[in-house]
Write a protein that holds these residues in place. Structure first.
Motif, PDB file in Angstrom:
ATOM      1  N   SER A   1       6.323  -5.149   6.042  1.00  0.00           N
ATOM      2  CA  SER A   1       7.696  -4.656   5.924  1.00  0.00           C
ATOM      3  C   SER A   1       8.381  -5.303   4.736  1.00  0.00           C
ATOM      4  O   SER A   1       8.051  -6.432   4.345  1.00  0.00           O
ATOM      5  N   ILE A   2       9.286  -4.575   4.139  1.00  0.00           N
ATOM      6  CA  ILE A   2      10.060  -5.081   3.008  1.00  0.00           C
ATOM      7  C   ILE A   2      11.528  -4.847   3.306  1.00  0.00           C
ATOM      8  O   ILE A   2      11.915  -3.754   3.715  1.00  0.00           O
ATOM      9  N   ARG A   3      12.326  -5.878   3.126  1.00  0.00           N
ATOM     10  CA  ARG A   3      13.763  -5.708   3.304  1.00  0.00           C
ATOM     11  C   ARG A   3      14.436  -6.014   1.978  1.00  0.00           C
ATOM     12  O   ARG A   3      14.228  -7.085   1.400  1.00  0.00           O
ATOM     13  N   LEU A   4      15.226  -5.082   1.500  1.00  0.00           N
ATOM     14  CA  LEU A   4      15.944  -5.276   0.241  1.00  0.00           C
ATOM     15  C   LEU A   4      17.331  -5.807   0.549  1.00  0.00           C
ATOM     16  O   LEU A   4      18.113  -5.147   1.228  1.00  0.00           O
ATOM     17  N   PHE A   5      17.645  -7.008   0.080  1.00  0.00           N
ATOM     18  CA  PHE A   5      18.995  -7.545   0.275  1.00  0.00           C
ATOM     19  C   PHE A   5      19.919  -7.024  -0.816  1.00  0.00           C
ATOM     20  O   PHE A   5      20.988  -6.496  -0.562  1.00  0.00           O
ATOM     21  N   GLY A   6      19.499  -7.205  -2.074  1.00  0.00           N
ATOM     22  CA  GLY A   6      20.328  -6.757  -3.196  1.00  0.00           C
ATOM     23  C   GLY A   6      19.440  -6.330  -4.343  1.00  0.00           C
ATOM     24  O   GLY A   6      18.550  -7.080  -4.742  1.00  0.00           O
ATOM     25  N   GLY A   7      19.669  -5.158  -4.866  1.00  0.00           N
ATOM     26  CA  GLY A   7      18.868  -4.665  -5.972  1.00  0.00           C
ATOM     27  C   GLY A   7      19.346  -5.243  -7.292  1.00  0.00           C
ATOM     28  O   GLY A   7      20.278  -6.039  -7.344  1.00  0.00           O
ATOM     29  N   ALA A   8      18.667  -4.883  -8.366  1.00  0.00           N
ATOM     30  CA  ALA A   8      19.061  -5.290  -9.715  1.00  0.00           C
ATOM     31  C   ALA A   8      18.674  -4.144 -10.651  1.00  0.00           C
ATOM     32  O   ALA A   8      17.495  -3.861 -10.825  1.00  0.00           O
TER      33      ALA A   8
ATOM     34  N   GLU B   1       0.847  -1.199   0.000  1.00  0.00           N
ATOM     35  CA  GLU B   1       0.000   0.000   0.000  1.00  0.00           C
ATOM     36  C   GLU B   1       0.875   1.238   0.000  1.00  0.00           C
ATOM     37  O   GLU B   1       1.736   1.401   0.846  1.00  0.00           O
ATOM     38  N   LEU B   2       0.609   2.089  -0.974  1.00  0.00           N
ATOM     39  CA  LEU B   2       1.483   3.243  -1.162  1.00  0.00           C
ATOM     40  C   LEU B   2       1.239   4.340  -0.124  1.00  0.00           C
ATOM     41  O   LEU B   2       1.943   5.338  -0.086  1.00  0.00           O
ATOM     42  N   ALA B   3       0.258   4.108   0.724  1.00  0.00           N
ATOM     43  CA  ALA B   3      -0.006   5.068   1.785  1.00  0.00           C
ATOM     44  C   ALA B   3       1.072   4.993   2.867  1.00  0.00           C
ATOM     45  O   ALA B   3       1.104   5.808   3.778  1.00  0.00           O
ATOM     46  N   ARG B   4       1.942   4.007   2.769  1.00  0.00           N
ATOM     47  CA  ARG B   4       2.961   3.839   3.804  1.00  0.00           C
ATOM     48  C   ARG B   4       4.322   4.268   3.266  1.00  0.00           C
ATOM     49  O   ARG B   4       4.993   3.528   2.562  1.00  0.00           O
ATOM     50  N   PRO B   5       4.730   5.472   3.604  1.00  0.00           N
ATOM     51  CA  PRO B   5       5.947   6.046   3.035  1.00  0.00           C
ATOM     52  C   PRO B   5       7.195   5.214   3.321  1.00  0.00           C
ATOM     53  O   PRO B   5       8.098   5.158   2.492  1.00  0.00           O
ATOM     54  N   GLU B   6       7.243   4.521   4.483  1.00  0.00           N
ATOM     55  CA  GLU B   6       8.454   3.753   4.798  1.00  0.00           C
ATOM     56  C   GLU B   6       8.611   2.576   3.833  1.00  0.00           C
ATOM     57  O   GLU B   6       9.721   2.128   3.559  1.00  0.00           O
ATOM     58  N   LEU B   7       7.505   2.054   3.310  1.00  0.00           N
ATOM     59  CA  LEU B   7       7.576   0.962   2.334  1.00  0.00           C
ATOM     60  C   LEU B   7       7.880   1.500   0.939  1.00  0.00           C
ATOM     61  O   LEU B   7       8.620   0.897   0.159  1.00  0.00           O
ATOM     62  N   VAL B   8       7.290   2.633   0.627  1.00  0.00           N
ATOM     63  CA  VAL B   8       7.444   3.204  -0.715  1.00  0.00           C
ATOM     64  C   VAL B   8       8.901   3.530  -1.012  1.00  0.00           C
ATOM     65  O   VAL B   8       9.386   3.343  -2.125  1.00  0.00           O
TER      66      VAL B   8
END
Length: 481
Positions: free
Chosen positions: A112-119, A71-78
């Motif tokens: 919550s989303i955790r990014l390990f490695g982007g691409a 949900e884009l209403a959550r700035p910490e996720l966006v």
RNA sequence: UCCCCGGUAGCUCAAUCGGCAGAGCGGGUGGCUGUUAACCACUAGGUUGAUGGUUCGAGUCCGUCCCGGGGAGCCA
């Protein structure tokens, strides 16, 4: 496999362990409403500016992706979401809910989303759309992240396990035959030479094959082209054994059915004749196909849809019909009567060409065919000579679309006949003294065969090129990784 | 190794008789939408595998080499 269970893992300091997506879908009804964690790679992301983004996560445990709702209403996720692009490695946590959309039963609502490695989307080679297999071969380190190669890897793993199950359940012992061998004349193609001359800084590197340079083994050694001869040693002690390992052929062949390194299954059975050999071979093939049908359902469905239409029906039909057994002599007669004009006209005594084998299995019988009793002069020295003294107790099992998938024989157990064969084929009784002694001391009838694992996987998945059914294909000029 | 067919944008491919280098997808930007091979608009992106030759002019024709695919042989 369908009954896999996520193994317990050490908690990494968060509230719960990650769930494998295959397990998640299997237990989705129980898990709906619960907070779960998933770790995997992003297949695609679809943004809806109106309020949500959709992330498709795949963790390799199964073909299916998990749809994650953000949900884009959550700035910490966006903030994190910006880097959650195709190919990124992430961990998501959230509540599993029934999905209102089409295409999936459940979906995760990300907390919550955790990014390990982007691409980087500009340079990540894999797109959402289909790629050619030729292209994927050039990025062998990324291709297992595609649907097809991932599915092949899972099927290959399941089939490998099934090979062990089949033999272990039937009282066979798993035998490790040597990878490095000094036997080189088995009539199974060119060998890779293994040479390790002593290396000293003050001595120039010797030329390969220099007879004056002492070799590591003190004599020529090769990568194995077959574990059969060594398997015979143990079959004549333990009764029934099988080998299952890599095999090497230095043949300069570039086809969709050949590899320089491939995996072969080779049972060897004491007190066994050609007939029983044939029965075991047929049972093995059917057993392995049955395992794919029952345990790799989702992947098989994928192959049936995108790789080879009608694949599932083909496999089911193969399971239900007995293989055709035809002698070489009968096959030659059938081919002559067929009224087909071949590039190579058929006559008794010639090696059957690919066109002939294909015609037999695809046109005349339309099912797997076991060809038996080949002319003696076409086959290696160890095959048992039949009473007619013109043919040997050999068998080749051919399947439609692939060709030869199994080659085997009853072995010559009679000392005098073996010596005659070796003489005829120019095999040194000095070098193969041990093989001769197996006939001098307690020789018994025995038989075995070799099954090409990759060809079986091709048959089971419909993949047209053998380079797609092995993780790291080795062919002339290609040995990456 | 032999025969046949290819090599053009990140990917998949088109380019008439030798005459201005193109499309779809992917990327970027903007728009729209509970989306799902998403959709709409704009935009960037090229030493046409390498090399030598023929020609006013070569992606296109010829020679050589490299790479890929299909088939054959070898086999599993």
């Amino acid at each position: 496999m369908a009954t896999a269970v996520t193994p317990p893992r050490k908690d990494r300091g968060s509230m719960k362990e990650a769930l494998r997506i295959a397990d998640l879908f299997r237990e989705e009804q129980r898990l709906v409403g619960q907070t779960i964690r998933v770790q995997g790679w992003v297949r695609t992301r679809r943004d809806s500016k109106a309020g949500i983004s959709f992330i498709e996560v795949n963790d390799g445990s199964c073909l299916k992706n998990l749809q994650v709702i953000v949900e884009l209403a959550r700035p910490e996720l966006v903030e994190t979401l910006r880097s959650v692009t195709t190919g990124a490695g992430i961990q998501v946590e959230g509540v599993l809910q029934a999905s209102p959309g089409k295409g999936q039963s459940v979906e995760m609502h990300a907390a919550s989303i955790r990014l390990f490695g982007g691409a980087d989307p500009a340079t990540y080679p894999l797109q959402k759309k289909r790629h050619s297999f030729e292209f994927l071969r050039q990025i062998g380190h990324l291709r297992p992240r595609t649907n097809t190669l991932g599915a092949v890897a899972r099927v290959r793993s399941r089939l490998s396990f099934a090979v062990h199950q089949f033999f272990q359940e039937r009282g066979f012992f798993y035998l490790h035959t040597p990878i490095i061998t000094s036997s080189d004349c088995e009539g199974a193609g060119e060998v890779f030479r293994v040479t390790t001359p002593p290396s000293r800084d003050d001595v120039a590197a010797p030329e390969a094959g220099d007879a004056n340079v002492p070799d590591f083994f003190g004599k020529p050694a090769y990568l194995t082209v077959s574990g059969q001869l060594q398997a015979e040693i143990y079959a004549l002690a333990l009764g029934r054994v099988y080998t299952f390992g890599p095999t090497f052929r230095a043949e300069n062949s570039n086809t969709s059915r050949h590899l320089a390194e491939f995996w072969m299954v080779e049972p060897e059975m004491a007190f066994c004749d050609l007939q029983e050999d044939l029965e075991v071979a047929q049972a093995l093939i059917k057993n392995l196909l049955q395992v794919v049908l029952t345990d790799c359902n989702e992947d098989l469905e994928f192959f049936s849809r995108f790789i080879e239409p009608g694949l599932r029906e083909n496999l089911e039909r193969t399971l239900q019909t007995p293989f055709e057994t035809v002698t070489y002599t009968e096959a030659v007669e059938q081919l002559k009567k067929a009224g087909e004009t071949f590039a190579f006209p058929v006559k008794w005594g010639m090696d059957l060409q690919a066109e002939h084998e294909r015609f037999l299995t695809e046109k005349i019988f339309e099912k797997p065919v076991a060809l038996v009793h080949f002319p003696r002069h076409l086959k290696p020295f160890y095959m048992r000579v039949n009473d007619d003294e013109k043919t040997v107790a050999a068998m080749d099992i051919l399947v439609p679309g692939i060709g030869e998938i199994i080659g085997g024989s009853q072995r010559e157990e009679r000392l005098d006949m073996l010596l005659q064969q070796m003489e005829l084929k120019g095999i040194s009784t000095e070098d193969y003294r041990w093989y001769v002694e197996l006939r001098e001391f307690g020789s018994v009838p025995h038989a075995g065969f070799g099954l090409g694992l990759e060809r079986l996987i091709q048959f089971a998945t419909g993949l047209p090129n053998i380079r797609e059914v092995i993780p790291f294909p080795r062919t002339p000029g290609h040995a990456y990784f």
